[in-house]
Write a protein that holds these residues in place. Structure first.
Motif, PDB file in Angstrom:
ATOM      1  N   ARG A  28       0.747  -1.142  -0.146  1.00 42.25           N
ATOM      2  CA  ARG A  28       0.008   0.077   0.005  1.00 42.25           C
ATOM      3  C   ARG A  28       0.906   1.179  -0.113  1.00 42.25           C
ATOM      4  O   ARG A  28       1.893   1.245   0.758  1.00 42.25           O
ATOM      5  CB  ARG A  28      -0.986   0.018   1.188  1.00 42.25           C
ATOM      6  CG  ARG A  28      -2.088  -0.827   1.188  1.00 42.25           C
ATOM      7  CD  ARG A  28      -2.973  -1.179   2.435  1.00 42.25           C
ATOM      8  NE  ARG A  28      -2.974   0.025   3.162  1.00 42.25           N
ATOM      9  CZ  ARG A  28      -3.473   0.074   4.412  1.00 42.25           C
ATOM     10  NH1 ARG A  28      -3.740  -0.968   5.140  1.00 42.25           N
ATOM     11  NH2 ARG A  28      -3.713   1.122   5.278  1.00 42.25           N
ATOM     12  N   ASP A  29       0.480   2.294  -0.667  1.00 42.76           N
ATOM     13  CA  ASP A  29       1.226   3.571  -0.829  1.00 42.76           C
ATOM     14  C   ASP A  29       1.313   4.306   0.382  1.00 42.76           C
ATOM     15  O   ASP A  29       2.249   5.117   0.775  1.00 42.76           O
ATOM     16  CB  ASP A  29       0.535   4.556  -1.831  1.00 42.76           C
ATOM     17  CG  ASP A  29       0.599   3.916  -3.050  1.00 42.76           C
ATOM     18  OD1 ASP A  29       1.424   3.191  -3.448  1.00 42.76           O
ATOM     19  OD2 ASP A  29      -0.359   4.300  -4.133  1.00 42.76           O
ATOM     20  N   ASP A  30       0.506   4.069   1.477  1.00 40.30           N
ATOM     21  CA  ASP A  30       0.308   4.718   2.896  1.00 40.30           C
ATOM     22  C   ASP A  30       1.167   4.000   3.833  1.00 40.30           C
ATOM     23  O   ASP A  30       0.979   4.234   4.946  1.00 40.30           O
ATOM     24  CB  ASP A  30      -1.073   5.095   3.337  1.00 40.30           C
ATOM     25  CG  ASP A  30      -1.754   3.966   3.447  1.00 40.30           C
ATOM     26  OD1 ASP A  30      -1.558   2.877   2.856  1.00 40.30           O
ATOM     27  OD2 ASP A  30      -2.554   3.828   4.236  1.00 40.30           O
ATOM     28  N   ILE A  31       1.778   2.984   3.450  1.00 36.73           N
ATOM     29  CA  ILE A  31       2.377   2.035   4.535  1.00 36.73           C
ATOM     30  C   ILE A  31       4.102   2.064   4.399  1.00 36.73           C
ATOM     31  O   ILE A  31       4.491   2.046   3.097  1.00 36.73           O
ATOM     32  CB  ILE A  31       1.867   0.213   4.189  1.00 36.73           C
ATOM     33  CG1 ILE A  31       0.419   0.368   4.670  1.00 36.73           C
ATOM     34  CG2 ILE A  31       2.791  -0.151   5.418  1.00 36.73           C
ATOM     35  CD1 ILE A  31       0.088   0.638   6.100  1.00 36.73           C
ATOM     36  N   GLN A  85       7.582   0.499   0.120  1.00 38.98           N
ATOM     37  CA  GLN A  85       8.235   1.547   0.886  1.00 38.98           C
ATOM     38  C   GLN A  85       8.904   1.032   2.204  1.00 38.98           C
ATOM     39  O   GLN A  85       8.251   0.550   3.116  1.00 38.98           O
ATOM     40  CB  GLN A  85       7.321   2.707   1.233  1.00 38.98           C
ATOM     41  CG  GLN A  85       6.602   3.346   0.057  1.00 38.98           C
ATOM     42  CD  GLN A  85       5.892   4.538   0.464  1.00 38.98           C
ATOM     43  OE1 GLN A  85       6.497   5.579   0.818  1.00 38.98           O
ATOM     44  NE2 GLN A  85       4.293   4.534   0.366  1.00 38.98           N
ATOM     45  N   GLY A  86      10.239   1.358   2.308  1.00 37.45           N
ATOM     46  CA  GLY A  86      10.875   1.168   3.422  1.00 37.45           C
ATOM     47  C   GLY A  86      11.647  -0.303   3.427  1.00 37.45           C
ATOM     48  O   GLY A  86      12.384  -0.715   4.305  1.00 37.45           O
ATOM     49  N   TYR A  87      11.630  -0.970   2.437  1.00 41.79           N
ATOM     50  CA  TYR A  87      11.976  -2.302   2.232  1.00 41.79           C
ATOM     51  C   TYR A  87      13.625  -2.661   2.353  1.00 41.79           C
ATOM     52  O   TYR A  87      13.964  -3.352   3.178  1.00 41.79           O
ATOM     53  CB  TYR A  87      11.501  -3.137   0.902  1.00 41.79           C
ATOM     54  CG  TYR A  87      12.219  -4.536   0.578  1.00 41.79           C
ATOM     55  CD1 TYR A  87      11.496  -5.474   1.156  1.00 41.79           C
ATOM     56  CD2 TYR A  87      13.358  -4.524   0.186  1.00 41.79           C
ATOM     57  CE1 TYR A  87      12.112  -6.751   1.115  1.00 41.79           C
ATOM     58  CE2 TYR A  87      14.021  -5.866  -0.187  1.00 41.79           C
ATOM     59  CZ  TYR A  87      13.138  -6.947   0.175  1.00 41.79           C
ATOM     60  OH  TYR A  87      13.718  -8.292   0.031  1.00 41.79           O
ATOM     61  N   THR A  88      14.395  -1.625   1.976  1.00 41.80           N
ATOM     62  CA  THR A  88      15.791  -1.310   2.183  1.00 41.80           C
ATOM     63  C   THR A  88      16.148  -0.842   3.633  1.00 41.80           C
ATOM     64  O   THR A  88      17.417  -0.812   3.643  1.00 41.80           O
ATOM     65  CB  THR A  88      16.292  -0.581   1.055  1.00 41.80           C
ATOM     66  OG1 THR A  88      15.820   0.718   0.894  1.00 41.80           O
ATOM     67  CG2 THR A  88      16.125  -1.416  -0.381  1.00 41.80           C
ATOM     68  N   ASN A  89      15.482  -0.381   4.152  1.00 38.68           N
ATOM     69  CA  ASN A  89      15.763  -0.037   5.554  1.00 38.68           C
ATOM     70  C   ASN A  89      15.864  -0.962   6.645  1.00 38.68           C
ATOM     71  O   ASN A  89      14.925  -1.676   7.054  1.00 38.68           O
ATOM     72  CB  ASN A  89      14.503   1.166   6.086  1.00 38.68           C
ATOM     73  CG  ASN A  89      15.057   1.877   7.536  1.00 38.68           C
ATOM     74  OD1 ASN A  89      16.270   1.758   7.824  1.00 38.68           O
ATOM     75  ND2 ASN A  89      14.103   2.461   8.143  1.00 38.68           N
ATOM     76  N   VAL A 108       5.363  -0.457  10.020  1.00 38.48           N
ATOM     77  CA  VAL A 108       5.147  -1.963  10.362  1.00 38.48           C
ATOM     78  C   VAL A 108       6.381  -2.450  10.293  1.00 38.48           C
ATOM     79  O   VAL A 108       7.255  -2.214   9.318  1.00 38.48           O
ATOM     80  CB  VAL A 108       3.984  -2.689   9.285  1.00 38.48           C
ATOM     81  CG1 VAL A 108       4.637  -2.379   7.887  1.00 38.48           C
ATOM     82  CG2 VAL A 108       3.740  -4.068   9.522  1.00 38.48           C
ATOM     83  N   ALA A 109       6.709  -3.648  10.983  1.00 38.04           N
ATOM     84  CA  ALA A 109       7.776  -4.602  10.823  1.00 38.04           C
ATOM     85  C   ALA A 109       7.556  -6.034  11.132  1.00 38.04           C
ATOM     86  O   ALA A 109       6.611  -6.122  11.615  1.00 38.04           O
ATOM     87  CB  ALA A 109       8.857  -4.147  11.755  1.00 38.04           C
TER      88      ALA A 109
END
Length: 323
Positions: A197-200, A230-234, A253-254
């Motif tokens: 989702r774009d907001d996650i 979004q944030g997959y590489t963090n 989320v994690a």
């Protein structure tokens, strides 16, 4: 020199935290250290620098301390190895590889009966831990690697990663893996497909960890491209670290274990999948000491009782040889 090079216990006394917490800070790179002989030493100035940096913001110390202060109650001689590969041979040093709290309990039990054994701890993730065992860099590996095609844990990975080497796999326990979300789940996250989702925004575990493999397998089977998350590489290197990121609003989320979020406030756990956490050794070592002692400990009622007290573990198959 003795006045400026501090032992882990001396650092713990200065910071008023548990000694295991000092090792966690070293492992995370927050507290630079040096290895003198077989012991880790921290320059006194580095401790003062750390105190200065965290004077106004100290959530990591509080969270790590509360997450590690319970076990082991009798501290063995544990030295963490944060580097990708451990440049040592399997001699007098005995290296147990893995990140789970259950290993703290195991080492505590082992040390009670053999305080002369030099026990070292490597914090490599599951995949790299098996590879280190294959290369003879560690004595014991642990793993929770899920094979999405076979719908099983660990066995298929060990077969492929340790070709031609007879191996023994023993079940340590089962635990629940799931999503860490903000209290009340304000984004209404319910499943794997919500991650695109774009907001996650998510925060991820490092490559080679069992948690990362579970996520990547679920994404593959769901047809979700990691580039669309979004944030997959963090990446962070522990359950506590990713839970803290969610708690502090840095991510929505994690993925982590049920027990991993309990010491972090403001985080809720959404169960997604039960997982198996297993111990792996060379089969040829099974009747040698201290390997035999380790297998006996895991199968003991006292070890199971300690796991159950810790919470989040199903011990119905603890001690069973699964392969």
């Amino acid at each position: 020199m003795e006045d400026i090079l501090l032992s882990a216990q001396e650092v713990a006394d200065m910071l008023k935290i548990a000694r295991n917490t000092v090792y966690e800070l070293i492992k995370r790179g927050e507290l630079p250290s040096s290895k003198v002989g077989k012991q880790m030493r921290v320059h006194k100035q580095e401790v003062e620098n750390y105190l200065s940096r965290t004077k106004n913001v100290s959530p990591s110390v509080a969270a790590i301390a509360s997450a590690t202060q319970d076990y082991p109650k009798t501290q063995p001689n544990i030295i963490p190895y944060p580097q990708p590969f451990i440049e040592t041979t399997r001699g007098h040093e005995f290296i147990i590889c893995g990140q789970d709290t259950s290993l703290d309990i195991l080492i505590s039990h082992l040390s009670i009966n053999d305080d002369m054994l030099q026990i070292y701890r490597s914090y490599l993730g599951s995949y790299n831990g098996i590879y280190a065992l294959y290369q003879g860099r560690v004595n014991v590996a642990t793993s929770h690697l899920w094979d999405g095609d076979q719908n099983e844990y660990n066995v298929s990975y060990v077969k492929k990663m340790m070709p031609g080497i007879p191996t023994l796999i023993m079940r340590i326990g089962e635990r629940m893996h799931g999503f860490y979300v903000k209290k009340g789940n304000p984004k209404g996250i319910t499943g794997w497909k919500d991650l695109k989702r774009d907001d996650i925004i998510m925060v991820n575990r490092e490559k080679g960890s069992g948690t990362r493999v579970l996520l990547d397998e679920k994404l593959r089977l769901s047809g979700i491209r990691c580039e669309n998350i979004q944030g997959y590489t963090n990446e962070h290197k522990s359950h506590v670290a990713v839970a803290m990121a969610v708690s502090q609003g840095l991510a929505d989320v994690a993925l982590g274990s049920e027990a991993g979020h309990r010491k972090v406030g403001g985080v809720e756990f959404l169960p997604m999948q039960p997982e198996c956490y297993d111990l792996i050794i060379h089969k040829a070592d099974a009747d040698k000491q201290p390997y035999r002692r380790i297998l006996d400990i895991i199968g003991s009622s006292s070890f199971k009782r300690d796991l159950e007290t810790l919470g989040g573990y199903n011990t119905s198959e603890t001690g069973r040889i699964i392969w």
